[in-house]
Design a protein around this motif. Structure first.
Motif, PDB file in Angstrom:
ATOM      1  N   GLN B 221      -6.447  21.954   6.622  1.00 37.69           N
ATOM      2  CA  GLN B 221      -5.326  21.032   6.835  1.00 37.69           C
ATOM      3  C   GLN B 221      -4.902  20.360   5.533  1.00 37.69           C
ATOM      4  OE1 GLN B 221      -6.741  18.392   9.898  1.00 37.69           O
ATOM      5  NE2 GLN B 221      -6.607  19.958  11.487  1.00 37.69           N
ATOM      6  N   ALA B 222      -5.893  20.042   4.691  1.00 39.44           N
ATOM      7  CA  ALA B 222      -5.588  19.432   3.394  1.00 39.44           C
ATOM      8  C   ALA B 222      -4.785  20.410   2.537  1.00 39.44           C
ATOM      9  CB  ALA B 222      -6.874  19.019   2.683  1.00 39.44           C
ATOM     10  N   VAL B 280      -8.536  10.418  -2.643  1.00 40.20           N
ATOM     11  CA  VAL B 280      -7.913   9.689  -1.537  1.00 40.20           C
ATOM     12  C   VAL B 280      -6.908   8.657  -2.068  1.00 40.20           C
ATOM     13  CG1 VAL B 280      -8.351   8.062   0.355  1.00 40.20           C
ATOM     14  CG2 VAL B 280      -9.833  10.072   0.056  1.00 40.20           C
ATOM     15  N   ASP B 281      -7.309   7.951  -3.127  1.00 39.05           N
ATOM     16  CA  ASP B 281      -6.408   6.934  -3.693  1.00 39.05           C
ATOM     17  C   ASP B 281      -5.119   7.578  -4.214  1.00 39.05           C
ATOM     18  OD1 ASP B 281      -8.243   5.046  -3.031  1.00 39.05           O
ATOM     19  OD2 ASP B 281      -9.019   4.754  -5.067  1.00 39.05           O
ATOM     20  N   ASP B 287       1.828   8.623  -0.851  1.00 44.94           N
ATOM     21  CA  ASP B 287       2.270   8.511   0.536  1.00 44.94           C
ATOM     22  C   ASP B 287       2.339   9.877   1.234  1.00 44.94           C
ATOM     23  OD1 ASP B 287       2.820   6.708   2.487  1.00 44.94           O
ATOM     24  OD2 ASP B 287       5.003   6.746   2.190  1.00 44.94           O
ATOM     25  N   LEU B 288       1.352  10.733   0.940  1.00 46.28           N
ATOM     26  CA  LEU B 288       1.322  12.065   1.551  1.00 46.28           C
ATOM     27  C   LEU B 288       0.793  11.968   2.973  1.00 46.28           C
ATOM     28  CD1 LEU B 288      -0.104  13.875  -1.588  1.00 46.28           C
ATOM     29  CD2 LEU B 288       2.195  14.186  -0.644  1.00 46.28           C
ATOM     30  N   ASP B 289       0.996  13.051   3.719  1.00 50.90           N
ATOM     31  CA  ASP B 289       0.604  13.075   5.132  1.00 50.90           C
ATOM     32  C   ASP B 289      -0.891  12.776   5.292  1.00 50.90           C
ATOM     33  OD1 ASP B 289       0.212  13.546   7.796  1.00 50.90           O
ATOM     34  OD2 ASP B 289       1.295  15.462   7.839  1.00 50.90           O
ATOM     35  N   GLU B 290      -1.211  11.745   6.071  1.00 46.31           N
ATOM     36  CA  GLU B 290      -2.603  11.311   6.263  1.00 46.31           C
ATOM     37  C   GLU B 290      -3.484  12.428   6.830  1.00 46.31           C
ATOM     38  OE1 GLU B 290      -4.812   8.492   5.950  1.00 46.31           O
ATOM     39  OE2 GLU B 290      -3.369   8.052   4.355  1.00 46.31           O
ATOM     40  N   VAL B 291      -2.873  13.349   7.617  1.00 46.91           N
ATOM     41  CA  VAL B 291      -3.664  14.413   8.237  1.00 46.91           C
ATOM     42  C   VAL B 291      -4.365  15.267   7.169  1.00 46.91           C
ATOM     43  CG1 VAL B 291      -1.911  16.254   8.365  1.00 46.91           C
ATOM     44  CG2 VAL B 291      -3.652  16.087  10.139  1.00 46.91           C
TER      45      VAL B 291
END
Lengths: 361, 361
Positions: B221-222, B280-281, B287-291
């Motif tokens: 997914q990443a 993560v930071d 502001d990329l997709d949290e998924v």
């Protein structure tokens, strides 16, 4: 360099006169440098391969029992290396290329022998949808003489002695002490629900994280409770149990045997509950220590679930995705059934010889 | 039989003129019978081994970059077979003896190169009790240039772009998509709390039985969220990332490398939280997709626990039981640190070239 290589070659060839198993035992005592020279000595490697071919020909073409024992003694030694921890002092001792060559020739003969025993008609013409294939395969298993074998369902259930139980558990050391590792190997490279099914089965073997519930620990307790120590196991271990153990290891270790392995271990999971029921009943009839029967008692329920999951999430979807997989899965199942029957037939004969059945029963 | 063997020999030798990697690619298209003849042809096998030695000599003695790429291309192909499902149509295609020979020569050169880079003083004189050894090893890791690498802790943390994130995740495909299988392999033949630690780590990778939580799924997914598809990965994948991936596979696949593997993957687990924090930071700054960041976010906490357990239940007890294990564990840790540094140095240079750092920063 040439001298060293030549020297090693002579060494290897001298040992080779004593047989394939002697070469493998000799490798145990070689230094890292000696092993390296032997691996690089393709004259020695070719001679060793020729010796392996000659050995398997004696074992399978001539029916020479001593040769068959040497084939399986050699394979057991090779697989023991794959399934056991190696001492840090041997981290530079590379035996894999030589052992893989030997294993390749021996495995081909062992599997070839098993495949020749299976009528083509019994593995073709099967249903092509997953659910129907599963029903078909379950019937194949239950209809086979190993499906309801008299060792479990008559001898053990009706008058199995503690000696019989001890003898049986000693043979089970061919698979049960490494079943967790076999599952770990099987799931490599798989995906989705199929991988998860095998993973969850593995995690069950590991007691779902509870050290006291680890299945290999429970199995050791069973051996201890019945008095099957390592000297006893070494003395009483049957060639037929060794053959089952070797084929189990062979099919699990290589990715290309996956479909056969899935059929093979599907049979194991499917038959365990009904077989273990007989073991538990015999154990309790003799009022033996309950701590020793936890393993078998647990698997009556657990393996019923594992078998159901194995058929539903592994075998069914593999066949639905590619009906061609059905033949290999059936071959694996038949290999398990036939070798299980051989082993149980021999063991039953041995039990009857060791403790004669009371007349009139 | 001789004619067939001779014919195959000629075939193999013709391809051999094109190099080791060409031989391996050629094996992909061979029939089961051809592969059998090639395995049994020890003249061809000897020539192939000689070609492997010549290749590693060009790669490591002469510093020939193309040869180094061929060494690692060949190993990647071999390991891909070990870590991936094989089609049922190839169940009789036995390539293992030839591939094991090739891998043995290449692995010896690759590991030999890494071992020569490690000063003996950095892996000896360590404490001999488990808990003190663990403290010592943690300091070794944090003091190494890879312990707080500027790619993560300066570049990515301060001004990493989405292109940088995409490039990084593409390189991580060298290990993360098979980390569950690597753990499954590592625990083979181990016992007690040590085996359970690795087993529980594996089960965590499998989402603790929850399909949506399987780490390889989260990692995919990443990749998808950042737009790293397979064509992009193939194009942008660095040799240095491939070297890391190959050494990871090599150490996990053989039981005799276990102690080095324990040090090597101990570093991976120990450094993941601090490194992933930076990923993560950077991800959230854009502001990329949290998924797409669930995988890395999860591992900040999970791997802190895994590292603690790895040190407490695997590394510490191994050293307490046999202080001689400490050197091999440290060698494995140093191999990971050095190759990780190489890879991050190269990747950082590439990031800076691709997206120049704003002047004045």
């Amino acid at each position: 360099m040439y001298t060293a290589s030549h020297h090693s070659c002579t060494d290897g060839k001298n040992v080779l006169a004593e047989g394939v198993l002697a070469v493998l035992r000799d490798l145990e005592h070689r230094s890292a440098d000696e092993l390296l020279r032997m691996s690089d000595d393709y004259g020695f490697r070719a001679d060793l391969a020729a010796a392996c071919h000659a050995l398997t020909s004696r074992a399978y073409d001539d029916g020479d029992r001593a040769a068959l024992e040497e084939v399986h003694g050699a394979l057991a030694l090779i697989y023991d290396r794959e399934f056991s921890a190696r001492p840090v002092q041997e981290s530079d001792h590379e035996r894999e290329p030589i052992l893989r060559d030997v294993a390749a020739v021996l495995e081909r003969a062992v599997l070839g022998h098993e495949l020749r025993r299976i009528p083509e008609s019994s593995v073709t013409g099967h249903p092509e949808s997953g659910p129907e294939y599963v029903r078909w395969l379950k019937a194949v298993i239950s209809d086979h003489p190993a499906g309801w074998h008299p060792l479990y369902h008559r001898h053990l259930a009706e008058h199995g002695s503690t000696d019989d139980l001890r003898l049986l558990l000693a043979q089970e050391t061919s698979l049960d002490p490494r079943f967790d590792d076999i599952l770990a190997l099987l799931q490599i490279g798989r995906h989705g629900a199929e991988k998860m099914e095998i993973a969850a089965n593995y995690w069950d073997e590991m007691g779902n994280g509870e050290p006291a519930g680890v299945h290999t620990t429970l199995f050791s307790q069973a051996l201890e409770a019945i008095g099957a120590d390592s000297a006893y196991i070494r003395r009483e271990f049957l060639l037929e149990a060794g053959i089952s153990g070797n084929i189990s290891a062979c099919l699990a270790l290589s990715r290309r045997h996956y479909h056969k392995a899935v059929g093979y271990f599907g049979v194991t999971e499917y038959l365990a509950p009904r077989r273990f029921r007989c073991v538990v009943d015999a154990w309790r009839r003799h009022d033996l220590d309950e701590v020793g029967i936890v393993y078998h008692d647990l698997h009556i329920g657990v393996d019923a679930g594992h078998a159901a999951g194995w058929f539903k999430n592994v075998i069914g979807p593999l066949v639905s995705a590619d009906p061609a997989a059905g033949r290999d899965i059936a071959l694996g199942a038949m290999i398990r059934l036939n070798t299980s029957r051989d082993y149980l037939d021999t063991l039953l004969e041995r039990m009857r010889a060791g403790a004669p059945v009371p007349t009139g029963v």
